[in-house]
Design a protein around this motif. Sequence first.
Motif, PDB file in Angstrom:
ATOM      1  N   THR A 102       4.717 109.289 -59.229  1.00 21.64           N
ATOM      2  CA  THR A 102       5.918 110.125 -59.221  1.00 21.64           C
ATOM      3  C   THR A 102       6.415 110.473 -60.611  1.00 21.64           C
ATOM      4  O   THR A 102       7.195 111.418 -60.775  1.00 21.64           O
ATOM      5  N   GLY A 103       6.016 109.674 -61.613  1.00 17.18           N
ATOM      6  CA  GLY A 103       6.569 109.847 -62.952  1.00 17.18           C
ATOM      7  C   GLY A 103       7.896 109.143 -63.141  1.00 17.18           C
ATOM      8  O   GLY A 103       8.453 109.151 -64.241  1.00 17.18           O
ATOM      9  N   MET A 104       8.421 108.530 -62.082  1.00 19.91           N
ATOM     10  CA  MET A 104       9.695 107.823 -62.145  1.00 19.91           C
ATOM     11  C   MET A 104       9.474 106.405 -62.663  1.00 19.91           C
ATOM     12  O   MET A 104       8.672 105.653 -62.108  1.00 19.91           O
ATOM     13  N   ALA A 105      10.174 106.037 -63.743  1.00 13.05           N
ATOM     14  CA  ALA A 105      10.136 104.677 -64.262  1.00 13.05           C
ATOM     15  C   ALA A 105      11.345 103.934 -63.703  1.00 13.05           C
ATOM     16  O   ALA A 105      12.486 104.196 -64.094  1.00 13.05           O
ATOM     17  N   VAL A 106      11.109 103.030 -62.757  1.00 18.91           N
ATOM     18  CA  VAL A 106      12.195 102.410 -62.007  1.00 18.91           C
ATOM     19  C   VAL A 106      12.313 100.929 -62.338  1.00 18.91           C
ATOM     20  O   VAL A 106      11.345 100.277 -62.732  1.00 18.91           O
ATOM     21  N   SER A 107      13.502 100.411 -62.151  1.00 15.62           N
ATOM     22  CA  SER A 107      13.705  98.972 -62.268  1.00 15.62           C
ATOM     23  C   SER A 107      13.024  98.278 -61.088  1.00 15.62           C
ATOM     24  O   SER A 107      13.066  98.779 -59.965  1.00 15.62           O
ATOM     25  N   PRO A 108      12.384  97.138 -61.304  1.00 16.55           N
ATOM     26  CA  PRO A 108      11.736  96.442 -60.184  1.00 16.55           C
ATOM     27  C   PRO A 108      12.730  95.932 -59.149  1.00 16.55           C
ATOM     28  O   PRO A 108      12.356  95.721 -57.993  1.00 16.55           O
ATOM     29  N   LEU A 109      13.975  95.762 -59.544  1.00 13.74           N
ATOM     30  CA  LEU A 109      15.049  95.451 -58.602  1.00 13.74           C
ATOM     31  C   LEU A 109      15.761  96.749 -58.263  1.00 13.74           C
ATOM     32  O   LEU A 109      16.278  97.439 -59.145  1.00 13.74           O
ATOM     33  N   ILE A 110      15.760  97.087 -56.979  1.00 11.18           N
ATOM     34  CA  ILE A 110      16.382  98.316 -56.491  1.00 11.18           C
ATOM     35  C   ILE A 110      17.571  97.927 -55.627  1.00 11.18           C
ATOM     36  O   ILE A 110      17.487  96.981 -54.839  1.00 11.18           O
ATOM     37  N   PHE A 111      18.665  98.622 -55.777  1.00 17.17           N
ATOM     38  CA  PHE A 111      19.869  98.267 -55.029  1.00 17.17           C
ATOM     39  C   PHE A 111      19.796  98.870 -53.631  1.00 17.17           C
ATOM     40  O   PHE A 111      19.851 100.081 -53.458  1.00 17.17           O
ATOM     41  N   GLY A 112      19.675  98.015 -52.620  1.00 16.42           N
ATOM     42  CA  GLY A 112      19.726  98.447 -51.229  1.00 16.42           C
ATOM     43  C   GLY A 112      21.162  98.498 -50.759  1.00 16.42           C
ATOM     44  O   GLY A 112      21.847  97.466 -50.711  1.00 16.42           O
ATOM     45  N   SER A 113      21.644  99.676 -50.406  1.00 13.25           N
ATOM     46  CA  SER A 113      23.083  99.843 -50.154  1.00 13.25           C
ATOM     47  C   SER A 113      23.506  99.576 -48.717  1.00 13.25           C
ATOM     48  O   SER A 113      24.705  99.603 -48.418  1.00 13.25           O
ATOM     49  N   LEU A 114      22.560  99.309 -47.811  1.00  6.86           N
ATOM     50  CA  LEU A 114      22.922  99.080 -46.410  1.00  6.86           C
ATOM     51  C   LEU A 114      24.049  98.070 -46.228  1.00  6.86           C
ATOM     52  O   LEU A 114      25.003  98.334 -45.484  1.00  6.86           O
ATOM     53  N   PRO A 115      24.016  96.884 -46.870  1.00  5.13           N
ATOM     54  CA  PRO A 115      25.059  95.891 -46.598  1.00  5.13           C
ATOM     55  C   PRO A 115      26.462  96.322 -47.008  1.00  5.13           C
ATOM     56  O   PRO A 115      27.447  95.746 -46.523  1.00  5.13           O
ATOM     57  N   LEU A 116      26.585  97.321 -47.880  1.00 11.72           N
ATOM     58  CA  LEU A 116      27.914  97.742 -48.334  1.00 11.72           C
ATOM     59  C   LEU A 116      28.684  98.490 -47.253  1.00 11.72           C
ATOM     60  O   LEU A 116      29.919  98.490 -47.253  1.00 11.72           O
ATOM     61  N   GLY A 117      27.979  99.139 -46.344  1.00 10.50           N
ATOM     62  CA  GLY A 117      28.591 100.074 -45.415  1.00 10.50           C
ATOM     63  C   GLY A 117      29.108  99.454 -44.139  1.00 10.50           C
ATOM     64  O   GLY A 117      29.098  98.227 -43.953  1.00 10.50           O
ATOM     65  N   PRO A 118      29.555 100.295 -43.201  1.00  9.24           N
ATOM     66  CA  PRO A 118      30.201  99.828 -41.970  1.00  9.24           C
ATOM     67  C   PRO A 118      29.278  99.083 -41.014  1.00  9.24           C
ATOM     68  O   PRO A 118      29.767  98.372 -40.133  1.00  9.24           O
ATOM     69  N   LEU A 119      27.953  99.203 -41.168  1.00  8.83           N
ATOM     70  CA  LEU A 119      27.051  98.449 -40.306  1.00  8.83           C
ATOM     71  C   LEU A 119      27.039  96.972 -40.668  1.00  8.83           C
ATOM     72  O   LEU A 119      26.621  96.145 -39.853  1.00  8.83           O
ATOM     73  N   GLN A 120      27.501  96.660 -41.889  1.00  7.18           N
ATOM     74  CA  GLN A 120      27.491  95.262 -42.309  1.00  7.18           C
ATOM     75  C   GLN A 120      28.847  94.881 -42.913  1.00  7.18           C
ATOM     76  O   GLN A 120      29.808  94.688 -42.183  1.00  7.18           O
ATOM     77  N   ALA A 121      28.952  94.801 -44.228  1.00  4.09           N
ATOM     78  CA  ALA A 121      30.169  94.252 -44.840  1.00  4.09           C
ATOM     79  C   ALA A 121      31.357  95.199 -44.794  1.00  4.09           C
ATOM     80  O   ALA A 121      32.505  94.760 -44.909  1.00  4.09           O
ATOM     81  N   ASP A 122      31.119  96.505 -44.654  1.00  2.00           N
ATOM     82  CA  ASP A 122      32.181  97.511 -44.649  1.00  2.00           C
ATOM     83  C   ASP A 122      33.081  97.358 -45.879  1.00  2.00           C
ATOM     84  O   ASP A 122      34.305  97.304 -45.781  1.00  2.00           O
TER      85      ASP A 122
END
Length: 316
Positions: free
Chosen positions: A9-29
């Motif tokens: 892809t050409g994207m240089a990414v951090s090996p740790l990626i922030f998964g945002s699912l727990p922030l939302g209303p399905l989890q911690a809200d």
Amino acid sequence: MNKVLLGSTGMAVSPLIFGSLPLGPLQADMPLEQAGRLLRHALDRGVNMIDTAELYETFGHIRAALKGYNGSCYLVSKTHATDPVTARQHVERALRELCVERLDIVHVHAARVADPFTERAAIIDLLLEMRHEGKIAHVGISTHYISAVRQAARHPEIAVVHPLINREGMGILDGSAQEMAEAIAEVATAGKGVYAMKALAGGNLIAQARQSLRFVRDLPGVHGVAVGMLSETEVDANIALFSDSPLDDGLWRGLEARRRRLKIMERFCVGCGACVEACTNHALSVFDGKARVDEDRCILCGYCAAVCPEFMIRVV
């Protein structure tokens, strides 16, 4: 953190990626401002990719983090749509609510689809069309199926794969952890970017979090791991782990002592069974007119909460 090239892809990414699912209303809200501060903390510490989805309802949380931010941040979303019109709406909403003109990756959100290249062919075509329009940089597949990962290796237009993998194989729908690891190595060799999900099996492996995260991080072909985090302490601990920095054993023992679970508010459950159909891991059933969870099977993905018509299911 050192950056890693995400396949071709050409994207240089951090090996740790922030998964945002727990922030939302399905989890911690989590309130938007609080989530924004947490995400910004991660960005300031070197995390440069955030994973979200139409289902997660976290666009506002991410927008709050990016307000006034001048650094680099790759944004990834997913559409679970089964028709192109809805898929376009999902992508357009992400662009609008994140206040960006282009998403770096959009995945076909096909966790429970064994053959997304057939069953979601129209969605792939739509995402490729939106790539041509300049609204998407790369098209990907998010999946719990080994077979889908292997198919992605042979698909010329799929640039990124987001597979489920953990050392116990929890949540993989058609094989073992070893078989998924082999498929990941194959798809990465084909030039695809790979970032993993569910390294802690939705919290089931949290008691062995360090070993479990290292297991996935170190698999051949894995360029990054999406991890859901709910505090600056978690962010800092994971950044140290993914950077191979010295770890605070006391801090990690505290994090590993925590346990999350699926909560069904039985008083309000109508026993419709929608959650049972949505569960990817056969962890739910209806008994005596109420939904029940088998905690040994549950991977805390939150998909059941997304379909509950009474909004009575949460990951807590």
